[in-house]
Design a protein around this motif. Structure first.
Motif, PDB file in Angstrom:
ATOM      1  N   GLU A  77       1.141  -1.210  -0.209  1.00 21.56           N
ATOM      2  CA  GLU A  77       0.036   0.030  -0.446  1.00 21.56           C
ATOM      3  C   GLU A  77       1.422   0.897  -0.278  1.00 21.56           C
ATOM      4  O   GLU A  77       1.037   2.107  -0.253  1.00 21.56           O
ATOM      5  N   ARG A  84      -6.946  -0.325  -0.975  1.00 26.98           N
ATOM      6  CA  ARG A  84      -8.412  -0.927  -0.173  1.00 26.98           C
ATOM      7  C   ARG A  84     -10.007  -0.238  -0.495  1.00 26.98           C
ATOM      8  O   ARG A  84      -9.506   1.175  -0.811  1.00 26.98           O
ATOM      9  N   GLU A  85     -10.749  -1.002  -0.467  1.00 28.58           N
ATOM     10  CA  GLU A  85     -11.614  -0.375  -1.231  1.00 28.58           C
ATOM     11  C   GLU A  85     -12.671  -1.179   0.118  1.00 28.58           C
ATOM     12  O   GLU A  85     -12.826  -2.278   0.413  1.00 28.58           O
ATOM     13  N   ASP A  86     -14.093  -0.409   0.263  1.00 27.22           N
ATOM     14  CA  ASP A  86     -15.012  -0.558   1.034  1.00 27.22           C
ATOM     15  C   ASP A  86     -15.517  -2.238   0.458  1.00 27.22           C
ATOM     16  O   ASP A  86     -15.676  -2.154  -1.008  1.00 27.22           O
ATOM     17  N   ASP A  87     -16.059  -2.959   1.366  1.00 24.99           N
ATOM     18  CA  ASP A  87     -16.826  -4.712   0.577  1.00 24.99           C
ATOM     19  C   ASP A  87     -18.350  -4.557   0.135  1.00 24.99           C
ATOM     20  O   ASP A  87     -19.462  -3.980   1.325  1.00 24.99           O
ATOM     21  N   CYS A  94     -12.978  -5.150   3.793  1.00 23.39           N
ATOM     22  CA  CYS A  94     -12.375  -4.081   3.100  1.00 23.39           C
ATOM     23  C   CYS A  94     -11.718  -5.118   2.108  1.00 23.39           C
ATOM     24  O   CYS A  94     -11.444  -6.482   2.147  1.00 23.39           O
ATOM     25  N   ARG A  97      -7.236  -4.418  -4.115  1.00 18.47           N
ATOM     26  CA  ARG A  97      -7.732  -4.571  -5.312  1.00 18.47           C
ATOM     27  C   ARG A  97      -6.123  -3.367  -5.548  1.00 18.47           C
ATOM     28  O   ARG A  97      -5.158  -3.174  -5.108  1.00 18.47           O
ATOM     29  N   THR A  99      -3.507  -1.794  -7.994  1.00 20.35           N
ATOM     30  CA  THR A  99      -3.991  -0.036  -8.296  1.00 20.35           C
ATOM     31  C   THR A  99      -3.031  -0.155  -9.877  1.00 20.35           C
ATOM     32  O   THR A  99      -2.122  -1.687 -10.495  1.00 20.35           O
TER      33      THR A  99
END
Length: 146
Positions: A77, A84-87, A94, A97, A99
């Motif tokens: 990261e 990280r993205e919200d699930d 989260c 993914r 980038t």
């Protein structure tokens, strides 16, 4: 039974030593750039998951503990190779993914690693032997406890 016991242990020892020896060769290869092989493992796992992965899913995929995966994720990261993205299925969780930079690094290193794997596996085994090895190891995985 005694013959099976001995044969099973000899087969396990041969499998273990072959895997460890070849894995060491891969780790020592000059293909990783500034990535650690385990970091590449995370990028590869995420490259196969279009919807991203939860950390618990990633732990199972890269065969590391939660602490080990958490440290790898934090490093990747900071380097902006993963995010990280919200699930969407669980507001408390989260998903991780790749980038755009992560996709590019995974593809570049992955292509070099794939060529190295092919060289290592085909210098000793022919196509039929490779197919047999794949079948045998798949059978072991399918019948083992997680």
């Amino acid at each position: 039974m005694a013959g099976d016991l001995r044969l099973a242990n000899e087969a396990w020892e041969a499998l273990f030593r072959a895997q460890a020896t070849i894995a060491r060769e891969f780790e020592d290869a000059d293909i990783w750039g500034d990535l650690l092989p385990r970091e590449y493992g995370v990028l590869y796992a995420l490259s196969t998951a279009p919807d991203g992965l939860r950390i618990t899913d990633l732990m199972n995929d890269v065969l590391l503990t939660q602490a080990g995966v958490s440290r790898l994720v934090a490093r990747l990261e900071r380097r902006e190779l993963i995010a990280r993205e919200d699930d969407p299925d669980d507001r408390r969780a989260c998903r991780l993914r790749l980038t755009e930079d992560g996709v590019a690094v995974q593809r570049r290193v992955g292509a070099a690693h794939a060529r190295h794997v092919a060289r290592a596996m085909t210098r000793t085994l022919d196509r039929t032997q490779l197919e047999t090895l794949r079948e045998l190891t798949t059978a072991l995985l399918e019948r083992s406890n997680p």
